[in-house]
Design a protein around this motif. Structure first.
Motif, PDB file in Angstrom:
ATOM      1  N   GLU A   1       0.415  -1.273   0.444  1.00 37.85           N
ATOM      2  CA  GLU A   1      -0.299   0.020  -0.065  1.00 37.85           C
ATOM      3  C   GLU A   1       0.821   1.063   0.082  1.00 37.85           C
ATOM      4  OE1 GLU A   1      -3.056   0.418  -0.839  1.00 37.85           O
ATOM      5  OE2 GLU A   1      -3.931  -1.622   0.339  1.00 37.85           O
ATOM      6  N   GLU A   2       1.860   1.231   0.963  1.00 36.37           N
ATOM      7  CA  GLU A   2       2.824   2.419   0.275  1.00 36.37           C
ATOM      8  C   GLU A   2       3.969   2.614  -0.574  1.00 36.37           C
ATOM      9  OE1 GLU A   2       5.731   1.277   3.360  1.00 36.37           O
ATOM     10  OE2 GLU A   2       3.952   1.585   5.912  1.00 36.37           O
ATOM     11  N   ALA A   3       3.446   1.515  -0.924  1.00 35.42           N
ATOM     12  CA  ALA A   3       4.440   1.571  -2.596  1.00 35.42           C
ATOM     13  C   ALA A   3       3.746   1.892  -3.750  1.00 35.42           C
ATOM     14  CB  ALA A   3       5.254   0.172  -3.049  1.00 35.42           C
ATOM     15  N   HIS A   4       2.045   1.994  -3.198  1.00 34.42           N
ATOM     16  CA  HIS A   4       1.174   2.452  -4.349  1.00 34.42           C
ATOM     17  C   HIS A   4       0.387   4.019  -4.425  1.00 34.42           C
ATOM     18  CE1 HIS A   4      -2.997   2.716  -5.823  1.00 34.42           C
ATOM     19  NE2 HIS A   4      -2.569   2.212  -6.986  1.00 34.42           N
ATOM     20  N   THR A   5       0.764   3.697  -3.195  1.00 31.49           N
ATOM     21  CA  THR A   5       1.019   5.772  -2.735  1.00 31.49           C
ATOM     22  C   THR A   5       2.030   6.630  -3.434  1.00 31.49           C
ATOM     23  OG1 THR A   5      -0.660   4.930  -0.887  1.00 31.49           O
ATOM     24  CG2 THR A   5       0.514   7.081  -0.400  1.00 31.49           C
ATOM     25  N   ALA A   6       3.072   5.865  -3.232  1.00 24.67           N
ATOM     26  CA  ALA A   6       3.967   6.628  -3.110  1.00 24.67           C
ATOM     27  C   ALA A   6       4.346   6.741  -4.952  1.00 24.67           C
ATOM     28  CB  ALA A   6       5.044   5.925  -2.602  1.00 24.67           C
ATOM     29  N   ALA A   7       3.894   5.486  -5.100  1.00 30.38           N
ATOM     30  CA  ALA A   7       4.129   5.775  -7.017  1.00 30.38           C
ATOM     31  C   ALA A   7       2.969   6.387  -7.281  1.00 30.38           C
ATOM     32  CB  ALA A   7       3.711   4.035  -7.432  1.00 30.38           C
ATOM     33  N   LEU A   8       2.026   6.324  -6.854  1.00 28.67           N
ATOM     34  CA  LEU A   8       0.647   7.853  -7.643  1.00 28.67           C
ATOM     35  C   LEU A   8       1.506   8.940  -7.796  1.00 28.67           C
ATOM     36  CD1 LEU A   8      -2.269   5.732  -6.678  1.00 28.67           C
ATOM     37  CD2 LEU A   8      -1.678   6.183  -8.775  1.00 28.67           C
ATOM     38  N   ALA A   9       1.938   9.508  -6.280  1.00 26.25           N
ATOM     39  CA  ALA A   9       2.826  10.696  -5.892  1.00 26.25           C
ATOM     40  C   ALA A   9       3.427  11.327  -6.159  1.00 26.25           C
ATOM     41  CB  ALA A   9       2.121  10.780  -4.813  1.00 26.25           C
TER      42      ALA A   9
END
Length: 653
Positions: A346-354
């Protein structure tokens, strides 16, 4: 050797050290007979195979009479001092005696295998030199030469690519560029090779040539496919324009690139060595992160963890921190901590989107999907991802998001605890995707539903679903998903519509050429091509597909799930083609794969492959036992086509 036959660059024959005068082959048919035998597996062919290729329009009796005349003529040309025959008859078989024969095509395969085993530049150069101008350039329009020519050409290009990678690894950028130029000339649509050549030019200081190469790529992609270069290639071009591509003197950069190439080709252990060289020259957080990824590809979390810790010490920015989170998710699931794996994904996904790019987002989505798969909640997890993606432009992430989930969906299709209600889940997902107007998800759900129906031999319903999936994927671009086309080819082969199977395979090949998920696309493509070839009675073509699959795996990496069908079909083809030595290897691969997951369907495939290996080994009792086990497994899996096919297989009669 008493008889030497060269087929690369033109037909040449040497008998007991003397060259046969080319004028002796004034009649084409005797030469064609010798060429066909030299190319055949084990240098042997059935008489009916020869007559079907050389006189397809003749009645069997007339064709057989012609063959006798041609055989007599060829034997007269190949006469030996000691009176030995170089074309031997044994019942329905014609063959060249293996103990007295050498063929340059055989030399090529041996040298290529030696090169790949040794990874030495000189060994690659020796194999490449044998190829010359390709197979039998004087027979470009002979149908019997087409399939082996394509197989050899595909393997040759893969070999040249591996050779170029080694040259780049050694800093020989000029020779590496020459090798990649051959790849570009052979496949103008191969964007990865254009980009590779651009990078090599830039590293060698030839930036103008690199920019011209990009212009040529843009032109051919627009003319042939109506698309532009991928985002990664565009970024490379901008780096070259801004003179930001690292110079070749930076040894650490070269070693890092070598590691990246080795990861791409599915060789993580060699990648680790390359990254270690890069770190020894100049430590960096990025290379530590890549080294951790290479260790995790080998399921070695203890070796990966220090690299992740070291990468943290370089103060990574938010995008790089997201990439590290993605690897920490993998580290956690390797150690069985799925809760932590989910948090990190989830952290990776949030960072990737931002902060990340398309590849970062796709990698995070894959991590989320895999965590759901391991937790046993892949189905709700996928639907949750579809809801989260609503309203966002997936762009080039379409292929990665859908292809990776298509790969995971195979566990649903073949799993003993999940296969019975796949139809219901596919329809639920389709309803959700239609409500959210998520077109890629609709295409995914139609394909999954079609696959489920296909496995249960509900041909008409499956065909309609798969066609709908193709219709939805088609407007999304050439870099989208090949799977529904391949399943349509499989269905066509099952019902005997071989011309349609060929059409669908060609369409899938176009996608596989440009997709970012080549590992999945090529694995299933070659497996499906082998199945289609066996079903239309061409085991030699299926054997060639097995070889092509190995070459693709060496270049792009291997996906056992997507290539599962290759093992039993390939084992069958080797037995039917008179090349039994390959059946045991494929049976072993099938057993390894089936042992990793509880699936009656995949276990039945392994039993079927083992039965062919037993036939090849001359053990009919074991062959019958494994065949019966395969029938039982396919019955439990509710795969009626494979039940009937296995029962009817003549090899066991």
């Amino acid at each position: 050797m008493n008889l030497r036959i060269d087929l690369f660059g033109g037909f040449r024959v040497y008998v007991e050290g003397r060259a046969v005068d080319p004028g002796m082959w004034t009649q084409r048919k005797p030469a064609a007979l010798v060429k066909m035998l030299a190319l055949a597996p084990g240098q042997r062919l059935r008489r009916e195979q020869v007559t079907a290729a050389l006189w397809p329009e003749f009645e069997p009796s007339a064709a057989a009479a012609n063959l006798r005349k041609v055989l007599h003529s060829a034997r007269r040309i190949l006469h030996s001092v000691d009176g030995a025959e170089y074309i031997v008859s044994a019942g329905d078989l014609l063959f060249l005696p293996p103990g007295r024969l050498s063929v340059d095509v055989g030399d090529y395969w041996s040298l290529a295998a030696e090169a790949r085993a040794s990874r030495k530049v000189d060994a690659y150069a020796a194999a490449i030199a044998v190829y010359r101008q390709g197979l039998l350039p004087e027979d470009l329009y002979e149908e019997w030469a087409a399939a082996p020519r394509e197989e050899l050409h595909a393997d040759f290009l893969a070999l040249v690519g591996e050779y170029a990678g080694l040259l780049e690894a050694g800093g020989d950028l000029v020779e590496a560029a020459r090798a990649v130029q051959r790849l570009v000339a052979a496949d103008q649509l191969g964007e990865a090779n254009h980009a590779w050549l651009m990078r090599l030019y830039a590293l060698a200081g030839r930036r103008d040539e690199a920019q011209r190469q990009y212009a040529r790529l843009c032109e051919v992609l627009q003319e042939e496919l109506g698309v532009g270069p991928a985002a990664e290639t565009q970024r490379l071009y901008e780096e070259i324009r801004a003179e930001q591509v690292s110079e070749p003197a930076l040894t650490t950069d070269l070693w890092e690139r070598v590691g990246d190439l080795r990861v791409q080709s599915g060789n993580p252990s060699a990648a680790v060595q390359a990254y270690a060289q890069a770190l020894a020259a100049e430590p960096s957080g990025r290379v530590h992160r890549k080294a951790a990824g290479a260790w995790l590809m080998q399921h070695r979390p203890d070796e990966a963890e220090p690299h992740l810790a070291a990468a943290d010490g370089f103060g990574p920015g938010p995008a790089e921190q997201g990439r590290l989170s993605c690897l920490r998710a993998q580290l956690a699931w390797e150690r069985g901590d799925l809760a932590a794996a989910g948090r990190h994904a989830e952290e990776a996904h949030t960072a990737a989107l931002a902060h990340g790019d398309e590849d970062d987002v796709a990698a995070a989505l894959e991590a989320l999907a895999f965590v759901s798969h391991l937790r046993g909640d892949w189905r709700p997890g996928l639907q949750h991802q579809i809801e989260r993606l609503t309203g966002s432009a997936l762009g080039q992430r379409v292929a990665r998001f859908c292809d990776f989930n298509h790969c995971l969906s195979q566990y649903q299709l073949y799993g003993d605890d999940s296969t019975r209600d796949v139809d219901e889940y596919a329809r639920e997902t389709l309803a959700l995707a239609e409500r959210l107007d998520a077109v890629p998800a609709q295409a995914f759900a139609w394909c999954l539903l079609g696959e489920s129906l296909l496995l249960r031999a509900r041909w008409d319903e499956a065909a309609a679903c798969l066609e709908r999936s193709c219709d939805l994927y088609e407007p999304l671009g050439s870099r989208t998903v090949a799977l529904p086309w391949l399943r349509r080819a499989e269905l066509a082969a099952c019902v005997g519509e071989h011309a349609e199977a060929t059409v669908f395979l060609k369409r899938a090949t176009t996608i596989a050429t440009v997709t970012p998920m080549a590992r999945h696309a090529w694995a299933r493509l070659h497996a499906t091509a082998a199945f289609a070839a066996v079903e239309r009675g061409e085991p030699e073509a299926a054997v060639r597909s097995v070889r092509s699959a190995r070459s693709a795996a060496a270049r792009y990496g291997e996906c056992p799930t997507c290539s599962a069908l290759l093992n039993p079909v390939g084992a069958q083809a080797h037995v039917q083609a008179g090349a039994p030595e390959g059946a045991a290897e494929l049976a072993a691969a099938a057993a390894r794969f089936a042992g990793a997951f509880a699936s009656s369907g995949w276990a039945a495939m392994a039993d079927l492959a083992a039965s062919y290996a037993a036939v090849a080994a001359g053990d009919p009792a074991l062959a019958r036992d494994r065949r019966q086990a395969a029938v039982a497994g396919f019955t439990r899996a509710d795969h009626p086509f494979w039940v009937d096919r296995t029962r009817a297989e003549q090899a066991f009669q």
